[in-house]
Scaffold this motif. Structure first.
Motif, short mmCIF file in Angstrom:
data_model
loop_
_atom_site.label_atom_id
_atom_site.label_comp_id
_atom_site.label_asym_id
_atom_site.label_seq_id
_atom_site.Cartn_x
_atom_site.Cartn_y
_atom_site.Cartn_z
N ILE A 796 21.96 -1.67 15.54
CA ILE A 796 22.77 -1.80 14.41
C ILE A 796 24.28 -1.78 14.83
O ILE A 796 24.97 -2.60 14.30
N ILE A 797 24.51 -0.84 15.67
CA ILE A 797 26.08 -0.71 16.01
C ILE A 797 26.44 -1.96 16.83
O ILE A 797 27.49 -2.32 16.55
N ASP A 798 25.69 -2.31 17.80
CA ASP A 798 25.86 -3.64 18.55
C ASP A 798 26.19 -4.86 17.49
O ASP A 798 27.08 -5.71 17.77
N LYS A 799 25.39 -5.04 16.70
CA LYS A 799 25.54 -6.07 15.51
C LYS A 799 26.96 -5.73 14.88
O LYS A 799 27.62 -6.95 14.78
N ALA A 800 27.12 -4.86 14.64
CA ALA A 800 28.44 -4.60 13.72
C ALA A 800 29.67 -4.76 14.60
O ALA A 800 30.69 -5.40 14.22
N MET A 801 29.63 -4.05 15.86
CA MET A 801 30.63 -4.49 16.67
C MET A 801 30.75 -5.94 17.03
O MET A 801 31.88 -6.32 17.34
N ARG A 802 29.60 -6.62 17.03
CA ARG A 802 29.73 -8.28 17.59
C ARG A 802 30.67 -8.80 16.18
O ARG A 802 31.49 -9.72 16.33
N ARG A 803 30.10 -8.35 15.21
CA ARG A 803 31.20 -9.02 13.82
C ARG A 803 32.45 -8.72 13.86
O ARG A 803 33.33 -9.50 13.66
N ILE A 804 32.56 -7.63 14.13
CA ILE A 804 34.12 -7.24 14.41
C ILE A 804 34.82 -7.85 15.41
O ILE A 804 35.99 -8.55 15.19
N GLN A 805 34.29 -7.81 16.47
CA GLN A 805 34.92 -8.63 17.58
C GLN A 805 35.00 -10.11 17.37
O GLN A 805 36.14 -10.78 17.61
N GLN A 806 34.14 -10.96 16.76
CA GLN A 806 34.30 -12.31 16.47
C GLN A 806 35.46 -12.38 15.49
O GLN A 806 36.09 -13.44 15.47
N ALA A 807 35.58 -11.56 14.62
CA ALA A 807 36.46 -11.56 13.51
C ALA A 807 37.97 -11.51 14.02
O ALA A 807 38.84 -12.40 13.79
N LEU A 808 38.02 -10.50 15.22
CA LEU A 808 39.27 -10.43 15.69
C LEU A 808 39.66 -11.65 16.69
O LEU A 808 41.03 -12.12 16.64
#
Length: 817
Positions: A796-808
């Motif tokens: 769950i953490i990795d999935k959330a961090m990927r969304r954040i990274q992609q948005a940035l």
């Protein structure tokens, strides 16, 4: 204002001790701020005795000195004297050892001494050394029958008086004289003591015209500025020193005697409260007095020999050639009474208070006359004051009244009526006062009762009561004589519950003020008035938006402030000039502006005001100490204070954006914007502006629009929830971004990408240099994730961090380093 006890007793048949009278004056509304003893001869001749010169021989060691022996009763004193007229057998005044003599504000004590080897145990005095005259040609020689050994104060009449310093409120023009104050005292004494006191006015029944030898015409061109003008001529006068009684009266209240004519006009002013002016009739060209306004910028030399440029609205007393006097304010240098004057034109007029007040302010001339005219003189006392002064001049200076009274009064100002209700009077006072007591007080104050009924009174108000226009004013008159101290404090207090508006502005201000004080700041308060020169030099503020004062006290206080910035810089300059360089200060205050779209009118709708909070930091962040950091205040300190305030008030920062800006007043500035409006401005004051205030170190300012910020404070009550049972997880990212990209933008993008679990975004490193492409910088960001309902797994953490990274990467152009 000063009142003489002896002078008051001329108009009241009272036998009240001066000290006892002081609280009575205060109780009836004439607050006594000071009481001091006056003596016509300073020191009262204490220690001065009458002596007889028994022997007088030349001093063996000084040609201009004499060695004398003086009999002063039971003692024979050796005294060395330097007066050329000292001789054996004279009766003289002797200052004995220990006596204090006065020379103006200075004094010296007589001591036993040796003068050129000869013992001297006193001093034979000249009249100027005792304050009995101005001559210093020699010692004062008394009549042969003067009793030796008698105290001088018993031989020479010394008038003693008590002088009250009265703190007169601006509305009490009727009490700005001895007769006016005596009228109040009659009412007060009749209520507090026996009802046997009455006001005794000097009679003018003996006034008569002696001849018609000098006729001076009077023309009033501006009846609005001068509703009444009265005058007459007196010929054959002798201008000289005033008699002792008149000089004593004036000296007691601090008015310097000049000559008998001027002293009489001053005496009548302080007696009746009505200013007079005496013109040298020989200097009234054309034998005509014209009351009018002269063209703007007309030069006029006043009594103080200063040339002043007249304003178009200044009312002048003129002859056919030019101005003689600024009406109701100050006389002219070329038309006043001098020792060569033999005929005068005596003026007694009523001038419009507004005209006099504006002229007085414009020329910075505060005189006894303007003090009374601008508060409202009595238009119907002009003739009485004129007759009173004319009779005194005939008595003291000689002469004859040589014209009829010229009285230009086309629209007489009549007395007015006021109806009062006994019930309303008692309700406002908070106590039921007997009707007879009310009537007695009002009649003692010269208000005539026209009609009495069960419900109330119809009163005729005299024209000297300029402040009594409504029923509530009558209540004030009754209450101040009856005595505020005689109104009992009730045992219960009635109150009603009122709901405060939300947000509670006062409570919020106190919260923020307490926080700032806790952080080492000091609150300041500046004047809402400031100088227009600050706005004129600024490119940030528009001079056309300034709220200008019509009659400013000075050029330093001629507009309402558009910002709190300049006041704060004045405070910093003031402190730094006194070597206080480390400052953390703040101010809550209003700013005032004229609306840009305002019409030419002066109505309230053309202006607006806003409350602001200004925070200033300069110098060291902390007081000097062995373990302090010695760091200087900077932009980030000011910004940190703002962020703490926003957090303390619970304001949602997610709806707030920050934009960098730059103006002439700020070297660097950051704007906090909500709904396209700037609510906070944080910046470093420009060196150019600091130089104009002579400030030699950096100053950092936060300007918070208080009205807009408090509107963002949540109105709901704070709620609390338990700490989550599930742990938070932190992840870090090192990103390469353009130099123009701000942390605020990255934070905003991250929060938008993961609204549910992302709790905090922080920055812990910024790097530019080796291995970082030109035009880029590296941000090291921290992200705190937490789920309120379960423990987070790596997936769950990795999935959330990927969304954040992609948005940035997509919205901010960030690259993983």
């Amino acid at each position: 204002m000063k009142l003489s006890y002896n002078w008051l007793k001329q108009y009241i048949n009272m036998d009240v001790d001066p000290q006892e009278l002081s609280p009575i004056l205060t109780d009836i509304g004439l607050e006594v701020e000071g009481l001091e003893k006056f003596q016509s001869v300073k020191g009262g001749l204490e220690g001065i005795v009458i002596g007889e010169v028994l022997t007088c021989e030349r001093h063996p060691n000084a040609d201009k000195l004499s060695v004398t022996t003086v009999q002063t009763g039971d003692k024979v004193l050796p005294i060395v004297c330097g007066a050329p007229n000292v001789a054996k057998g004279q009766k003289v005044l002797v200052a004995t050892v220990g006596t204090t003599l006065y020379d103006g504000d200075e004094s010296f004590k007589i001591k036993k001494s040796k003068i050129r080897g000869e013992v001297s145990e006193g001093m034979i005095c000249a009249e100027d050394e005792l304050g009995l005259g101005t001559s210093h040609d020699g010692i004062m020689v008394l009549a042969d029958d003067a009793p030796v050994g008698k105290p001088a104060k018993e031989y020479i009449h010394i008038e003693e008086d008590w002088v009250y310093e009265i703190g007169l409120t601006p509305n009490r023009a009727d009490a700005a004289s001895h007769i006016g104050s005596a009228r109040d005292l009659v009412a007060g004494l009749n209520w507090l003591k026996e009802r046997n006191h009455q006001l005794n006015l000097p009679s003018v029944a003996d006034f008569k015209v002696d001849n018609h030898d000098l006729d001076i015409d009077v023309v009033v061109e501006d009846m609005d500025a001068c509703p009444r003008y009265t005058g007459l001529t007196i010929t054959g006068i002798t201008v000289e020193e005033s008699p002792e009684w008149l000089k004593n009266r004036l000296n007691a209240i601090g008015v310097r005697p000049i000559n008998n004519i001027v002293d009489i006009t001053n005496f009548v002013l302080h007696e009746t409260g009505h200013p007079l002016h005496a013109f040298d009739a020989a200097k009234i060209t054309g034998n005509k007095v014209v009351v009018k306004k002269l063209p703007s910028e007309t030069p006029f030399v006043t009594l103080d020999e200063m040339e002043r440029k007249l304003h178009v609205d200044d009312l002048m007393i003129c002859n056919v050639e030019g101005g003689m006097c600024i009406a109701g304010v100050f006389g002219g240098a070329d038309s006043g009474v001098s020792e060569n004057t033999t005929s005068i034109f005596l003026e007694s007029a009523y001038f419009d208070p507004t005209h006099i007040r504006k002229t007085s302010k414009r020329h910075v001339l505060q005189t006894d006359a303007s003090f009374r005219f601008e508060r409202g003189a009595d238009p119907n006392i002009t003739e009485y004051a004129l007759k009173r002064a004319a009779l005194l001049i005939k008595d003291i200076a000689g002469g004859q009244i040589s014209s009829e009274i010229k009285d230009v009064y086309p629209n007489p100002i009549e007395k007015w009526t006021i109806d009062i209700s006994f019930d309303r009077v008692n309700r406002l006072i908070g106590k039921e006062i007997e009707k007879d007591v009310m009537v007695n007080i009002l009649e003692d104050l010269d208000m005539e009762v026209l009609a009495t009924s069960h419900e109330g009174l119809k009163l005729l108000i005299p024209t000297f009561k300029v402040d009594v226009k409504r029923e509530v004013d009558i209540v004030e008159e009754i209450l101040r004589v009856y005595g505020y101290n005689n109104i009992e404090i009730p045992e219960k207090v009635n109150s009603s519950v009122s709901l405060r508006q939300k947000p509670d502005q006062e409570r919020i201000q106190n919260i923020v003020a307490d926080y700032l004080v806790g952080q080492g700041f000091t609150e300041m308060m500046n004047n809402s008035l400031t100088k227009a020169a600050y706005i004129e030099k600024s490119t940030v503020f528009d001079q056309d938006n300034s709220v200008e004062l019509l009659n400013p006290l000075s050029t330093d206080l001629n507009i309402m402030r558009q910002t709190l910035l300049f006041g704060g810089l004045e405070v910093i300059n003031y402190n730094q000039n006194r070597r206080i360089n480390d400052l953390k200060i703040f101010e809550f205050g209003k700013i005032y502006q004229r609306k840009s779209e305002a019409t030419k009118g002066t109505g309230v709708k053309n202006y607006f005001e806003e409350k602001h909070l200004a925070i200033f930091t300069t110098g060291k962040m902390e007081a000097e100490n062995w373990n302090s950091s010695h760091a200087n205040a900077d932009f980030y300190m000011a910004k940190g204070v703002v962020e703490s305030i926003l957090k303390r008030l619970g304001i949602d920062r997610r709806n707030m954006t920050m934009v960098e800006s730059s103006t002439d007043d700020f070297a660097y500035c950051l704007d906090y914007i909500v709904n396209d409006k700037v609510v906070v401005k944080v910046g470093e004051v420009s060196k150019k502006l600091l130089k104009s205030f002579d400030i030699k170190q950096g100053v950092y300012v936060a300007d918070i629009n208080w009205d807009k910020i408090t509107a963002l404070v949540p109105t709901r009550d704070l709620t609390y929830k338990a700490i989550s049972k599930f742990p938070a997880v932190r992840r870090d990212l090192a990103l390469i971004v353009d130099k123009t990209v701000t942390f605020e933008l990255l934070k905003e993008v991250a929060v938008k990408a993961e609204r549910k679990m992302l709790k905090e975004v922080g920055i812990f490193d910024i790097y530019e240099g080796d291995k970082i492409p030109e035009g880029k910088k590296s941000y090291a960001l921290s992200f705190v994730l937490q789920d309120e309902n379960k423990t987070l797994t790596d997936k769950i953490i990795d999935k959330a961090m990927r969304r954040i990274q992609q948005a940035l990467e997509k919205e901010a152009g960030a690259q993983l380093r």
